[in-house]
Enzyme design. Sequence first.
Site, PDB file in Angstrom:
ATOM      1  CB  SER A   1       7.030   7.759-135.288  1.00  0.00           C
ATOM      2  OG  SER A   1       6.988   7.735-133.881  1.00  0.00           O
ATOM      3  CG  HIS A   2       9.188   4.548-132.754  1.00  0.00           C
ATOM      4  ND1 HIS A   2       8.840   5.876-132.713  1.00  0.00           N
ATOM      5  CD2 HIS A   2      10.539   4.515-132.900  1.00  0.00           C
ATOM      6  CE1 HIS A   2       9.932   6.622-132.784  1.00  0.00           C
ATOM      7  NE2 HIS A   2      10.969   5.832-132.905  1.00  0.00           N
TER       8      HIS A   2
ATOM      9  CG  PHE B   1      14.914   1.022-135.018  1.00  0.00           C
ATOM     10  CD1 PHE B   1      15.594   2.206-135.258  1.00  0.00           C
ATOM     11  CD2 PHE B   1      14.264   0.417-136.088  1.00  0.00           C
ATOM     12  CE1 PHE B   1      15.621   2.783-136.523  1.00  0.00           C
ATOM     13  CE2 PHE B   1      14.286   0.978-137.361  1.00  0.00           C
ATOM     14  CZ  PHE B   1      14.963   2.163-137.570  1.00  0.00           C
TER      15      PHE B   1
ATOM     16  CG  LEU C   1      12.194   4.611-124.297  1.00  0.00           C
ATOM     17  CD1 LEU C   1      12.596   4.787-125.748  1.00  0.00           C
ATOM     18  CD2 LEU C   1      12.880   5.647-123.447  1.00  0.00           C
TER      19      LEU C   1
ATOM     20  CG  HIS D   1      15.436  10.994-137.272  1.00  0.00           C
ATOM     21  ND1 HIS D   1      15.420  10.029-138.256  1.00  0.00           N
ATOM     22  CD2 HIS D   1      16.284  11.946-137.696  1.00  0.00           C
ATOM     23  CE1 HIS D   1      16.251  10.388-139.218  1.00  0.00           C
ATOM     24  NE2 HIS D   1      16.792  11.548-138.909  1.00  0.00           N
TER      25      HIS D   1
ATOM     26  CG  ASP E   1       6.473  11.728-135.394  1.00  0.00           C
ATOM     27  OD1 ASP E   1       5.739  10.912-135.991  1.00  0.00           O
ATOM     28  OD2 ASP E   1       6.520  11.821-134.161  1.00  0.00           O
TER      29      ASP E   1
ATOM     30  NE  ARG F   1      -4.120  13.478-126.164  1.00  0.00           N
ATOM     31  CZ  ARG F   1      -2.954  12.843-126.182  1.00  0.00           C
ATOM     32  NH1 ARG F   1      -2.617  12.040-125.200  1.00  0.00           N
ATOM     33  NH2 ARG F   1      -2.114  13.046-127.184  1.00  0.00           N
ATOM     34  CG  LEU F   2      -3.998  13.107-117.621  1.00  0.00           C
ATOM     35  CD1 LEU F   2      -4.256  12.186-116.452  1.00  0.00           C
ATOM     36  CD2 LEU F   2      -3.075  14.253-117.198  1.00  0.00           C
ATOM     37  N   PRO F   3      -1.116  12.393-120.992  1.00  0.00           N
ATOM     38  CG  PRO F   3       1.090  12.943-120.427  1.00  0.00           C
ATOM     39  CD  PRO F   3      -0.331  13.214-120.071  1.00  0.00           C
TER      40      PRO F   3
ATOM     41  NE  ARG G   1       1.343   5.066-125.108  1.00  0.00           N
ATOM     42  CZ  ARG G   1       1.159   4.151-124.170  1.00  0.00           C
ATOM     43  NH1 ARG G   1       0.717   2.934-124.472  1.00  0.00           N
ATOM     44  NH2 ARG G   1       1.402   4.405-122.892  1.00  0.00           N
TER      45      ARG G   1
HETATM   46  P1  NDP Z   1       4.827  13.002-128.812  1.00  0.00           P
HETATM   47  O1  NDP Z   1       5.242  14.426-128.787  1.00  0.00           O
HETATM   48  O2  NDP Z   1       3.913  12.556-129.861  1.00  0.00           O
HETATM   49  O3  NDP Z   1       4.176  12.599-127.425  1.00  0.00           O
HETATM   50  C1  NDP Z   1       4.921  12.728-126.237  1.00  0.00           C
HETATM   51  C2  NDP Z   1       4.075  12.402-125.027  1.00  0.00           C
HETATM   52  O4  NDP Z   1       3.119  13.457-124.856  1.00  0.00           O
HETATM   53  C3  NDP Z   1       3.272  11.117-125.167  1.00  0.00           C
HETATM   54  O5  NDP Z   1       3.245  10.472-123.928  1.00  0.00           O
HETATM   55  C4  NDP Z   1       1.887  11.602-125.589  1.00  0.00           C
HETATM   56  O6  NDP Z   1       0.836  10.748-125.163  1.00  0.00           O
HETATM   57  C5  NDP Z   1       1.801  12.918-124.867  1.00  0.00           C
HETATM   58  N1  NDP Z   1       0.954  13.886-125.538  1.00  0.00           N
HETATM   59  C6  NDP Z   1       0.963  14.227-126.848  1.00  0.00           C
HETATM   60  N2  NDP Z   1       0.044  15.175-127.088  1.00  0.00           N
HETATM   61  C7  NDP Z   1      -0.574  15.439-125.907  1.00  0.00           C
HETATM   62  C8  NDP Z   1      -1.616  16.316-125.496  1.00  0.00           C
HETATM   63  N3  NDP Z   1      -2.214  17.119-126.363  1.00  0.00           N
HETATM   64  N4  NDP Z   1      -1.972  16.321-124.204  1.00  0.00           N
HETATM   65  C9  NDP Z   1      -1.381  15.499-123.315  1.00  0.00           C
HETATM   66  N5  NDP Z   1      -0.384  14.634-123.641  1.00  0.00           N
HETATM   67  C10 NDP Z   1       0.011  14.613-124.913  1.00  0.00           C
HETATM   68  O7  NDP Z   1       6.127  12.055-128.806  1.00  0.00           O
HETATM   69  P2  NDP Z   1       7.553  12.287-129.438  1.00  0.00           P
HETATM   70  O8  NDP Z   1       7.346  12.746-130.828  1.00  0.00           O
HETATM   71  O9  NDP Z   1       8.383  13.100-128.548  1.00  0.00           O
HETATM   72  O10 NDP Z   1       8.109  10.785-129.452  1.00  0.00           O
HETATM   73  C11 NDP Z   1       7.448   9.803-130.221  1.00  0.00           C
HETATM   74  C12 NDP Z   1       7.985   8.452-129.931  1.00  0.00           C
HETATM   75  O11 NDP Z   1       9.283   8.296-130.472  1.00  0.00           O
HETATM   76  C13 NDP Z   1       8.109   8.064-128.467  1.00  0.00           C
HETATM   77  O12 NDP Z   1       7.427   6.845-128.278  1.00  0.00           O
HETATM   78  C14 NDP Z   1       9.594   7.870-128.250  1.00  0.00           C
HETATM   79  O13 NDP Z   1       9.947   6.868-127.315  1.00  0.00           O
HETATM   80  C15 NDP Z   1      10.044   7.480-129.628  1.00  0.00           C
HETATM   81  N6  NDP Z   1      11.459   7.732-129.820  1.00  0.00           N
HETATM   82  C16 NDP Z   1      12.311   6.686-129.799  1.00  0.00           C
HETATM   83  C17 NDP Z   1      13.677   6.890-129.928  1.00  0.00           C
HETATM   84  C18 NDP Z   1      14.638   5.772-129.819  1.00  0.00           C
HETATM   85  O14 NDP Z   1      15.838   6.024-129.862  1.00  0.00           O
HETATM   86  N7  NDP Z   1      14.214   4.541-129.671  1.00  0.00           N
HETATM   87  C19 NDP Z   1      14.213   8.234-130.146  1.00  0.00           C
HETATM   88  C20 NDP Z   1      13.202   9.271-130.120  1.00  0.00           C
HETATM   89  C21 NDP Z   1      11.874   9.018-129.979  1.00  0.00           C
HETATM   90  P3  NDP Z   1       0.051   9.806-126.234  1.00  0.00           P
HETATM   91  O15 NDP Z   1       1.039   8.754-126.640  1.00  0.00           O
HETATM   92  O16 NDP Z   1      -1.130   9.284-125.488  1.00  0.00           O
HETATM   93  O17 NDP Z   1      -0.333  10.701-127.388  1.00  0.00           O
HETATM   94  O1  PYC Z   2      12.214   8.621-133.908  1.00  0.00           O
HETATM   95  O2  PYC Z   2      13.944   9.774-133.207  1.00  0.00           O
HETATM   96  C1  PYC Z   2      13.410   8.713-133.498  1.00  0.00           C
HETATM   97  C2  PYC Z   2      14.185   7.459-133.339  1.00  0.00           C
HETATM   98  C3  PYC Z   2      15.517   7.312-133.253  1.00  0.00           C
HETATM   99  C4  PYC Z   2      15.756   5.958-133.107  1.00  0.00           C
HETATM  100  C5  PYC Z   2      14.577   5.316-133.134  1.00  0.00           C
HETATM  101  N1  PYC Z   2      13.620   6.247-133.250  1.00  0.00           N
END
Ligand code: NDP
Ligand code: PYC
Length: 339
Positions: free
Chosen positions: A49-50, A123, A126, A188, A190, A305-307, A311
Amino acid sequence: MTDAADTYFPYEDLVALLERIFLRNGVSKHNASILAENCAGCERDGSLSHGIFRMPGYVSSLNSAWVDGKAVPEVEDVGPAFVRVDAKGGFTQPAFFAARPLLIEKVKQNGVAVLAIRRSHHFSALWPDVEPFADEGLVALTAVNSMACVVPHGGRKAVFGTNPIAFASPREGSAPFVFDQASSAIAHGDVQIAARSGHELKTGMGVDRDGQPTNDPKAILDGGALLPFGGHKGNSIALMVEILSAALTGGYFSGEFDWSGHKGAQTPFTGQFFVVIDPERGGNNVFAHRVSEICDLVLEAGQDRLPGDRRHLTRAKAALDGIPLSAKNHETLRAMAEA
Ligand code: NDP
Ligand code: PYC
C-alpha cells in the site's frame, strides 16, 4: 499497482527507476534519492500500500505544487534532548534524514531524545523510519498524522487521519521487533487497493456518506469515512497521534490543512513525532536478550508470527529473486520516468 509478477527487479534497479521519476517531477537529486530508496524498500518488503502503488500520488502532488520536492529542511537544536525540524513544505523523509545525526548524538548523550518534524508530507510506511534505529541498538517510536478520513468513535464527521504509529526494538538473535500500524481499522491505501480490485472489506472498517456501516470500499472513498480500530481504544490512539504529530510539533491536524487549491494533491501536510531511547540506560545490559525472551514466549503461546516477520521474509526472498513487478506496472513506471 498490485498485479501479478512478470519481472523481478534488483532493489538497486528499482531505486534508480523511481529516482528518475522523482527527478523528472521537480524533486532535487538529494531528496529524490531518499524518496526512491524509501519507496523501493516498501515494495521490496511487500508493504504494497506504500510501494510503487504510491508513485502516481507522489507525482500528482508534485505537479499540483502542493509539495516542494526541492525543500531544504531547517534543523533546530532546541534542548539537551529535543530536536525540531521545519520541513518547509517538503517530504518528511529528507527532513528526518537532516535531523537524524543530531538526534542520535543527543540519544547517546542523554539516553533519550525527541524529534519533532512539522510542515511535512508523509506518504509512506513508517517502519523505514524506525527500523534502522533498532539495527543500531536503539528503541524508537514514531507517529504521523495524515488527512481527515476517520470518524471518531460514535462521531459523525471525519476528524482524524489514518494516523499510524511504528515501534522498533533490537531483539537478540533475530531481526528487530517492529510493528507499524494505522490507528484506523484499515489504511486508506488498502481501501483504494480493495476498490480497484473489486474486493469487499471486512465488517467494521468504515461508513458510507450517510454514516451507515458499509463493506464497500468505493462507498468509503466516495464521501464515506473509516473507523478507528478497536472502537474507543483505537480512537484514543488516533487522538494521541494528532496531539504528538501536530499539536506538539507545530504541524497541521489531519483536518486542518487546505489542499482544495491544488488539484491532484494527495500527500497529507502534517507533522511527525519521534522518541528514541538508548535501552542500556535502563540498567539492563541484556535488553535485547530480554526482548527475544518475551517474543519467544508469545510465539510459544501460539501466535503464529510476530509483526515485521512477514516483511523480513519478503525482503529475504527479494534479495534472492528480485522484487516482483507486473509487466503493466513496469511499463507504467517506465513511462513515468520518460514522461
Ligand atoms: P497492517 O494491519 O497490515 O499491519 C500492521 C502491523 O501488524 C504490521 O507491523 C504487521 O507486520 C503486523 N501484522 C499483520 N498481520 C499480523 C499477524 N497475523 N500476526 C502478527 N502481526 C501481524 O497495517 P496497516 O494496514 O495498519 O498499515 C499499513 C501501512 O500503512 C503501515 O506501513 C503504515 O505506516 C502505513 N500508513 C501510512 C500513513 C501515512 O500517513 N504515511 C497513514 C496510515 C498508514 P508485517 O508488516 O510483518 O505484516
Ligand atoms: O494509507 O492511510 C494511508 C495513508 C495516508 C497517507 C499515506 N498513506
